[in-house]
Design a protein around this motif. Structure first.
Motif, PDB file in Angstrom:
ATOM      1  N   GLN A   5      -6.314   6.853   1.172  1.00 44.28           N
ATOM      2  CA  GLN A   5      -5.201   7.669   0.697  1.00 44.28           C
ATOM      3  C   GLN A   5      -3.858   7.022   1.024  1.00 44.28           C
ATOM      4  O   GLN A   5      -2.912   7.095   0.218  1.00 44.28           O
ATOM      5  CB  GLN A   5      -5.270   9.071   1.323  1.00 44.28           C
ATOM      6  N   ALA A   6      -3.783   6.361   2.172  1.00 44.54           N
ATOM      7  CA  ALA A   6      -2.546   5.659   2.518  1.00 44.54           C
ATOM      8  C   ALA A   6      -2.246   4.572   1.494  1.00 44.54           C
ATOM      9  O   ALA A   6      -1.091   4.390   1.073  1.00 44.54           O
ATOM     10  CB  ALA A   6      -2.662   5.067   3.922  1.00 44.54           C
ATOM     11  N   ARG A   7      -3.286   3.844   1.082  1.00 40.01           N
ATOM     12  CA  ARG A   7      -3.080   2.811   0.053  1.00 40.01           C
ATOM     13  C   ARG A   7      -2.605   3.428  -1.252  1.00 40.01           C
ATOM     14  O   ARG A   7      -1.715   2.890  -1.926  1.00 40.01           O
ATOM     15  CB  ARG A   7      -4.372   2.021  -0.162  1.00 40.01           C
ATOM     16  N   ARG A   8      -3.193   4.564  -1.639  1.00 37.86           N
ATOM     17  CA  ARG A   8      -2.797   5.188  -2.895  1.00 37.86           C
ATOM     18  C   ARG A   8      -1.358   5.698  -2.829  1.00 37.86           C
ATOM     19  O   ARG A   8      -0.582   5.549  -3.768  1.00 37.86           O
ATOM     20  CB  ARG A   8      -3.748   6.358  -3.230  1.00 37.86           C
ATOM     21  N   LEU A   9      -0.995   6.324  -1.705  1.00 33.83           N
ATOM     22  CA  LEU A   9       0.354   6.860  -1.586  1.00 33.83           C
ATOM     23  C   LEU A   9       1.396   5.751  -1.624  1.00 33.83           C
ATOM     24  O   LEU A   9       2.447   5.881  -2.279  1.00 33.83           O
ATOM     25  CB  LEU A   9       0.481   7.665  -0.288  1.00 33.83           C
ATOM     26  N   ARG A  10       1.101   4.652  -0.936  1.00 35.81           N
ATOM     27  CA  ARG A  10       2.042   3.534  -0.949  1.00 35.81           C
ATOM     28  C   ARG A  10       2.158   2.924  -2.345  1.00 35.81           C
ATOM     29  O   ARG A  10       3.242   2.506  -2.768  1.00 35.81           O
ATOM     30  CB  ARG A  10       1.620   2.484   0.075  1.00 35.81           C
ATOM     31  N   ASP A  11       1.032   2.865  -3.035  1.00 40.02           N
ATOM     32  CA  ASP A  11       1.057   2.323  -4.391  1.00 40.02           C
ATOM     33  C   ASP A  11       1.892   3.221  -5.309  1.00 40.02           C
ATOM     34  O   ASP A  11       2.714   2.734  -6.098  1.00 40.02           O
ATOM     35  CB  ASP A  11      -0.376   2.190  -4.909  1.00 40.02           C
ATOM     36  N   LEU A  12       1.672   4.534  -5.217  1.00 40.43           N
ATOM     37  CA  LEU A  12       2.407   5.463  -6.061  1.00 40.43           C
ATOM     38  C   LEU A  12       3.904   5.460  -5.751  1.00 40.43           C
ATOM     39  O   LEU A  12       4.743   5.722  -6.615  1.00 40.43           O
ATOM     40  CB  LEU A  12       1.832   6.868  -5.901  1.00 40.43           C
ATOM     41  N   ALA A  13       4.226   5.161  -4.477  1.00 37.97           N
ATOM     42  CA  ALA A  13       5.625   5.098  -4.078  1.00 37.97           C
ATOM     43  C   ALA A  13       6.253   3.737  -4.345  1.00 37.97           C
ATOM     44  O   ALA A  13       7.436   3.521  -4.038  1.00 37.97           O
ATOM     45  CB  ALA A  13       5.752   5.445  -2.586  1.00 37.97           C
ATOM     46  N   GLY A  14       5.456   2.820  -4.895  1.00 32.63           N
ATOM     47  CA  GLY A  14       5.961   1.487  -5.194  1.00 32.63           C
ATOM     48  C   GLY A  14       6.110   0.616  -3.971  1.00 32.63           C
ATOM     49  O   GLY A  14       6.866  -0.363  -3.994  1.00 32.63           O
ATOM     50  N   LEU A  15       5.357   0.935  -2.910  1.00 26.31           N
ATOM     51  CA  LEU A  15       5.478   0.201  -1.660  1.00 26.31           C
ATOM     52  C   LEU A  15       4.281  -0.700  -1.391  1.00 26.31           C
ATOM     53  O   LEU A  15       4.198  -1.312  -0.325  1.00 26.31           O
ATOM     54  CB  LEU A  15       5.621   1.186  -0.477  1.00 26.31           C
ATOM     55  N   ALA A  16       3.342  -0.764  -2.334  1.00 23.68           N
ATOM     56  CA  ALA A  16       2.140  -1.577  -2.120  1.00 23.68           C
ATOM     57  C   ALA A  16       2.518  -3.048  -2.105  1.00 23.68           C
ATOM     58  O   ALA A  16       3.472  -3.485  -2.739  1.00 23.68           O
ATOM     59  CB  ALA A  16       1.109  -1.298  -3.204  1.00 23.68           C
ATOM     60  N   ASP A  17       1.707  -3.841  -1.370  1.00 25.11           N
ATOM     61  CA  ASP A  17       1.948  -5.293  -1.308  1.00 25.11           C
ATOM     62  C   ASP A  17       1.709  -5.903  -2.677  1.00 25.11           C
ATOM     63  O   ASP A  17       0.819  -5.493  -3.403  1.00 25.11           O
ATOM     64  CB  ASP A  17       1.002  -5.928  -0.284  1.00 25.11           C
TER      65      ASP A  17
END
Length: 266
Positions: free
Chosen positions: A254-266
């Motif tokens: 879920q942390a990966r998904r939230l960061r991705d949705l927030a545009g913060l994924a690597d």
């Protein structure tokens, strides 16, 4: 296929045809005259189909041409002459333990890639799915069965064991006791029972099989791809984790998904 047809043929060899239309690939067992009986050549073609999947594919449908999904291993494998250009199974049995293990491992590769996390695989089963055919249907994530579908694990009745990766998903779907009973007796599991015990996700009239699979594929494509990939990985690993380990895995996903949705994924 006309020039306006968006479906393209990627592979057509040894009784296996791979076609792709947008995000959906279809792998067809295309030897209906022999009820899609399987051979080492077909298994190698199935492995090749998995390797040729475009990265845009999200759903893979596995189907069989004709009246049967697959009647299982072609019995020619057990004759002294075997298949043209192939060692017979009787010759393989005379080899070393290491050589025999390596050959079976190679055969199993045709049954492994269907559970990749980046795709959802759906078996559309009509008529007979026997032995290797049953195991190929079990290799897929989901199964839609026509009302005439009949599943049977005949290996034990022939003095063999199911060795094409089918035992793990079978136990996962129906539990140990029922899996043992199905394998040890070699009996046929008809479509209605298959749905009741968890072998089939859905049973439909034969003439509605293709449309039901299309509808399922469309539903699977409705959610964002990365969310489906993460969810599939969570569910596949759940049986091997403790409850607390699964909680940790859920939080990380879920942390990966939230960061991705927030545009913060690597």
């Amino acid at each position: 296929m006309t020039s306006l047809d968006p479906t393209r043929v990627v592979l057509d060899k040894d009784g296996v045809r791979l076609t792709v239309e947008d995000a959906v690939a279809t792998v067809t067992l295309a030897n209906p005259d022999r009820r899609n009986a399987q051979s080492p050549a077909m298994w190698r073609a199935l492995v090749e189909a998995g390797r040729l999947l475009p990265g845009s594919v999200r759903v893979v449908v596995l189907r069989g041409e004709g009246k049967s999904f697959s009647a299982g291993l072609d019995r020619q494998a057990f004759t002294p002459e075997g298949f043209d250009g192939e060692p017979s199974f009787l010759d393989l049995a005379r080899g070393s333990d290491e050589a025999l293990d390596a050959v079976i491992a190679e055969y199993q590769e045709a049954f492994t890639w269907w559970r990749r996390n980046d795709i959802v695989s759906v078996a559309a089963v009509q008529g007979h799915a026997i032995g290797a055919g049953f195991q190929l249907a079990l290799a897929c994530d989901l199964r839609v069965a026509a009302q005439d579908a009949q599943f049977a694990m005949r290996e034990t009745s022939l003095g063999l064991v199911p060795d094409l990766t089918g035992t793990h998903p079978l136990v996962g779907a129906v539990g140990y006791a029922r899996a043992l009973e199905i394998c040890a007796t070699g009996r046929f599991v008809h479509a209605d029972e298959a749905e009741r015990i968890g072998l089939a996700n859905l049973v439909v009239p034969l003439d509605e099989l293709d449309s039901a699979v299309r509808d399922l594929a469309a539903a699977l494509l409705a959610a964002p791809r990365d969310a489906v990939i993460e969810t599939k990985a969570l569910l596949r690993g759940a049986a091997d984790r403790t409850y607390d380990e699964q909680r940790v895995a859920e939080r990380a996903a879920q942390a990966r998904r939230l960061r991705d949705l927030a545009g913060l994924a690597d």
